[in-house]
Scaffold this active site. Structure first.
Site, PDB file in Angstrom:
ATOM      1  N   GLU A 272       1.034  -1.216  -0.018  1.00  0.00           N
ATOM      2  CA  GLU A 272      -0.036   0.086   0.027  1.00  0.00           C
ATOM      3  C   GLU A 272       1.027   1.355   0.117  1.00  0.00           C
ATOM      4  OE1 GLU A 272      -3.936   1.711   2.445  1.00  0.00           O
ATOM      5  OE2 GLU A 272      -2.385   0.479   3.708  1.00  0.00           O
TER       6      GLU A 272
ATOM      7  N   LYS B 261     -10.081   0.369  -2.185  1.00  0.00           N
ATOM      8  CA  LYS B 261     -10.344  -0.177  -0.857  1.00  0.00           C
ATOM      9  C   LYS B 261     -11.662   0.324  -0.217  1.00  0.00           C
ATOM     10  CE  LYS B 261      -7.609   0.357   3.487  1.00  0.00           C
ATOM     11  NZ  LYS B 261      -6.589   1.473   4.155  1.00  0.00           N
TER      12      LYS B 261
ATOM     13  N   CYS C 276      -5.052  -3.648   3.342  1.00  0.00           N
ATOM     14  CA  CYS C 276      -4.623  -3.277   4.760  1.00  0.00           C
ATOM     15  C   CYS C 276      -5.798  -3.550   5.800  1.00  0.00           C
ATOM     16  CB  CYS C 276      -4.186  -1.737   4.918  1.00  0.00           C
ATOM     17  SG  CYS C 276      -3.280  -1.177   6.177  1.00  0.00           S
TER      18      CYS C 276
END
Length: 285
Positions: A55, A128, A168
């Site tokens: 990321e 995301k 994440c």
């Protein structure tokens, strides 16, 4: 009459070599891409057929809003061209952890992961979905200030099987991965990708536990590429990029600093675990 094969299903695939690239990204996009290029080349020399960047591999700015200044339109931009070119040059599947993409809001971006095939063609885009928020003492994070949440789970097909994309904070939401594997052959995904920039605090407490849990419950491999060290902007990330097998065993890990973690997605191992403990077939809900 029903045929009963002598070997578990799925073993017709060949072992597939993968690599997680760990960086300690700075504030200069040009410098970051140059370093990423070196690490991609290192992964390719090691035989990787798929490489995963972390990321924010293109930039970790001094301020949360810095990413908005380098956002790209869908389909073109220096980071997207870099990824397509690197995939094509090294003839590998390449997943760019995340880069900031235009979302229609002047103050926010999508935090986007892009997958390219060995021809340099984009095969998947994932924005995301889950946005990180954490407050403890002087630590304060609220991604929603500069990021717009995506809405659509994404997976793509590669030589190793079905590949689930995530980023994440998504790691804390197991329903995302079960949903991506549902409705195909009852066996779920073969590989989960996890590019991340876990904080030192949350990474030390939960990173490995969560990665192993996602591998065990989905009976698949998990490839995690992390930011790992003290960054130019003062932030410290946990690192520990790793590859986890379907039984939850660690196949390789890099605690801190830049480098590459390499390993193999073994279809025979995947099939063995699922045949010995057919938990995916035992699902009720």
């Amino acid at each position: 009459m029903t045929a009963h094969p002598s070997s578990p299903p799925g073993t017709h695939r060949s072992p597939f070599h993968v690599a997680a690239i760990q960086t300690v990204t700075g504030t200069s996009p040009d410098d970051n891409l140059a370093r990423a290029d070196e690490l991609i080349a290192e992964a390719a020399r090691g035989g990787a057929q798929l490489a995963l960047l972390p990321e924010y591999f293109a930039m970790m700015g001094r301020h949360e809003s810095d990413k908005v200044a380098i956002r790209e339109q869908d389909g073109d931009g220096p980071v997207q061209r870099f990824l397509a070119d690197a995939a094509r040059r090294h003839r590998m599947w390449l997943v760019g952890g995340t880069l900031p993409m235009w979302c229609g809001d002047d103050k926010r971006v999508y935090n986007t992961s892009l997958a390219f095939d060995p021809h340099g063609q984009r095969v998947a885009r994932y924005d995301k979905i889950h946005l990180f928020g954490f407050t403890r003492g002087e630590e304060n994070y609220d991604e929603a200030r500069t990021i717009l949440a995506g809405k659509t789970p994404v997976a793509f097909d590669a030589p190793c099987g079905r590949v689930a994309m995530s980023v994440c904070y998504d790691l804390r939401f197991p329903e995302l991965y079960r949903g991506l594997g549902a409705g195909r052959d009852g066996q779920g995904v073969s590989l989960i990708l996890m590019p991340a920039a876990f904080t030192y605090t949350t990474g030390q407490a939960h990173w490995e536990i969560l990665l192993r849990a996602r591998a065990i419950e989905n009976q698949c491999y998990v490839l995690a590429a992390a930011q790992g060290g003290k960054h130019e902007n003062g932030r410290r990330t946990w690192g520990h990029s790793m590859l986890v097998d379907p039984w939850g065993e660690l196949m390789g890990v890099l605690p801190e600093g830049e480098g590459v973690v390499a390993g193999v997605i073994d279809p025979a191992r995947l099939a063995e675990v699922r045949q010995n403990l057919p938990a995916l077939r035992h699902r009720v809900l």
